[in-house]
Write an enzyme that holds these catalytic residues in place. Structure first.
Site, PDB file in Angstrom:
ATOM      1  N   TRP A 165      43.488  65.726  39.833  1.00 21.73           N
ATOM      2  CA  TRP A 165      43.238  66.925  39.023  1.00 21.73           C
ATOM      3  C   TRP A 165      43.631  68.167  39.835  1.00 21.73           C
ATOM      4  CZ3 TRP A 165      38.060  69.805  39.011  1.00 21.73           C
ATOM      5  CH2 TRP A 165      38.090  70.857  38.082  1.00 21.73           C
ATOM      6  N   ASP A 176      34.146  61.122  40.368  1.00 22.75           N
ATOM      7  CA  ASP A 176      34.162  62.267  39.456  1.00 22.75           C
ATOM      8  C   ASP A 176      34.329  61.718  38.040  1.00 22.75           C
ATOM      9  OD1 ASP A 176      34.427  64.705  38.246  1.00 22.75           O
ATOM     10  OD2 ASP A 176      36.369  65.209  39.140  1.00 22.75           O
ATOM     11  N   LYS A 203      33.694  67.922  28.234  1.00 23.19           N
ATOM     12  CA  LYS A 203      34.576  67.287  27.255  1.00 23.19           C
ATOM     13  C   LYS A 203      33.777  66.462  26.241  1.00 23.19           C
ATOM     14  CE  LYS A 203      37.999  68.849  29.766  1.00 23.19           C
ATOM     15  NZ  LYS A 203      37.755  68.861  31.148  1.00 23.19           N
TER      16      LYS A 203
HETATM   17  C1  LIG Z   1      38.916  65.255  36.765  1.00 22.91           C
HETATM   18  C2  LIG Z   1      38.102  66.455  36.444  1.00 22.91           C
HETATM   19  N1  LIG Z   1      37.022  66.733  37.158  1.00 22.91           N
HETATM   20  C3  LIG Z   1      36.258  67.793  36.901  1.00 22.91           C
HETATM   21  C4  LIG Z   1      36.570  68.668  35.888  1.00 22.91           C
HETATM   22  C5  LIG Z   1      35.691  69.873  35.707  1.00 22.91           C
HETATM   23  O1  LIG Z   1      35.122  70.019  34.506  1.00 22.91           O
HETATM   24  P1  LIG Z   1      34.121  71.217  34.192  1.00 22.91           P
HETATM   25  O2  LIG Z   1      34.800  72.024  33.142  1.00 22.91           O
HETATM   26  O3  LIG Z   1      32.897  70.541  33.701  1.00 22.91           O
HETATM   27  O4  LIG Z   1      33.897  71.988  35.418  1.00 22.91           O
HETATM   28  C6  LIG Z   1      37.706  68.430  35.099  1.00 22.91           C
HETATM   29  C7  LIG Z   1      38.077  69.361  34.034  1.00 22.91           C
HETATM   30  O5  LIG Z   1      39.159  69.383  33.511  1.00 22.91           O
HETATM   31  C8  LIG Z   1      38.494  67.298  35.387  1.00 22.91           C
HETATM   32  O6  LIG Z   1      39.581  67.008  34.668  1.00 22.91           O
END
Ligand SMILES: Cc1ncc(COP(=O)(O)O)c(C=O)c1O
Length: 396
Positions: A127, A208, A243
């Site tokens: 990510w 994660d 999400k």
């Molecule tokens: C792999 C991954 N980890 C963490 C997050 C973080 O999400 P949040 O919006 O809850 O901070 C995302 C968001 O796109 C993600 O794709």
């Protein structure tokens, strides 16, 4: 003093959103965004969230601070959702965080206190914010091979070999499901092989989970977490409700830490809460209160599972539709990885030049790596999208 600063590098996705917005072509398609969209192009508030919010507004009688760990009822429900446990685990601490990002940042703070020099292994690719967020917090990051961009498979042997070279105490950041950006997750067998290396080398898994329920279902998507939790002494899990509850801007997530024994857990509990105190003091409440209401009420919970299933199935249908359309138009090009992937993201698998041509000639927008958000595909635009991609790849 600020004159010493130069501008921070612009976020590629934000630039892309602006370019798409300013594009006058009505047939333009945005595959760059990071949120779920309906076939009508909306990112709506879930019906079940609206229902829980009505209840919350009617009954909430205080906006006083909640503690550093957030609300106990939210944390216990989330611990059960993530770990599949029915009663609290004496080795586990779970606290409410501002989204998955907040969770990752607090985890980084805790790691820096306990083992500041340790290496955190991250997938290549990962990510886009993992490296800035965790590296920016001060952690030492190293990549492990994950995705083969030419054959669109997980480089499992190379990954395991790299992890075998890690030293005891090193941390391995893994995506529980819907790997972002590739969309490809290890099979259950591969997760077991990864776990074996982690146990053998005495590594610490840091998982994660930003898309629980977007790949297969709530329980299957947590397989890696639950499998490892039974086998490793220590583990870190960051989870996000952005999400799967559509609560992006409300900032809802959890951080869970599994310790070797209950005594260590209590120390970790005090330390991690102290980390929170030094960053944002207390987490935001509203979204977590909504999630807690949903998870504690059978009718709301099953309504949520229904809406989550609809989102997952729409993404799946769009993958199939795009792959089928491309197969009909350019059968010599293999796009089957589109349907082997899960969740919102995957690589289309075209070159940077082809990404540029798709934007310039057809108004189809995606990031340079050709990562696409399949939520940008609809039954109404898929034929145009497939035509655009076919014309672009046929042109070399
Ligand atoms: C792999 C991954 N980890 C963490 C997050 C973080 O999400 P949040 O919006 O809850 O901070 C995302 C968001 O796109 C993600 O794709």
């Amino acid at each position: 003093m600020f004159e010493t600063l130069s501008a921070a590098s612009a976020d590629a996705i934000l630039g892309l959103i602006a370019e798409h917005r300013n594009d006058p072509r009505p047939e333009k398609i945005d595959l760059g965004v990071g949120v779920y969209r309906t076939a009508e192009g909306a990112t709506p508030v879930l019906d079940v969230v609206k229902a829980a919010e009505r209840e919350l507004v009617a009954n909430q009688d205080s906006k006083a601070y909640i503690g550093t760990a957030g609300a106990a009822d939210f944390n216990s429900a989330m611990q059960a959702l993530v770990f599949g446990t029915t009663s609290p685990d004496k080795r586990l601490v779970t606290l409410q965080t501002p989204g998955g990002s907040g969770s990752l940042r607090v985890a980084a703070g805790l790691i820096l206190r306990s083992s500041p020099d340790t290496t955190v292994w991250v997938s290549e690719p990962t990510w886009a914010n993992h490296v800035p967020l965790l590296g920016g917090a001060g952690l030492n990051l190293k990549p492990y091979p994950y995705y083969d961009t030419s054959s669109h498979v997980i480089r499992i042997d190379a990954m395991l070999e790299t992890l075998r070279s890690a030293v005891a105490g090193d941390i391995v950041l893994l995506h529980a499901c819907c790997h972002n950006p590739s969309g490809l997750d290890p099979s259950a067998e591969q997760w077991r092989a990864i776990t074996e290396v982690i146990v053998e080398r005495e590594l610490v898994p840091f998982i994660d989970m930003a898309y629980q329920g977007f790949a297969e279902d709530i329980d299957a998507d947590a397989y890696a977490i639950r499998h490892m939790a039974e086998r490793v002494p220590e583990m870190i899990v960051a989870s996000s409700c952005s999400k799967n509850f559509g609560l992006y801007r409300d900032r809802v997530g959890t951080l869970s830490i599994l310790s070797a024994d209950s005594k260590t857990r209590d120390v970790v509990d005090s330390q991690v809460n102290n980390v929170v105190r030094t960053i944002y003091s207390v987490p935001p409440d509203h979204g977590a209160a909504v999630v807690s209401l949903i998870l504690h009420n059978d009718a709301l919970r099953s309504a949520w599972v229904g809406e989550l299933t609809d989102m997952r199935e729409r993404l799946r249908d769009m993958r199939v539709l795009l792959n089928d359309s491309l197969l009909a138009k350019v059968p010599q090009h293999d796009f089957s990885h589109l349907v082997r992937a899960t969740g919102m993201f995957c690589f289309l698998g075209v070159s940077v030049e082809q990404v540029a041509r798709l934007k310039k000639d057809f108004g189809v927008y995606m990031v340079d790596s050709s990562r696409i958000n399949v939520a940008g595909i609809t039954p109404a635009n898929v034929a145009y999208l497939a035509d655009s991609i076919a014309a672009t790849v046929a042109g070399g």
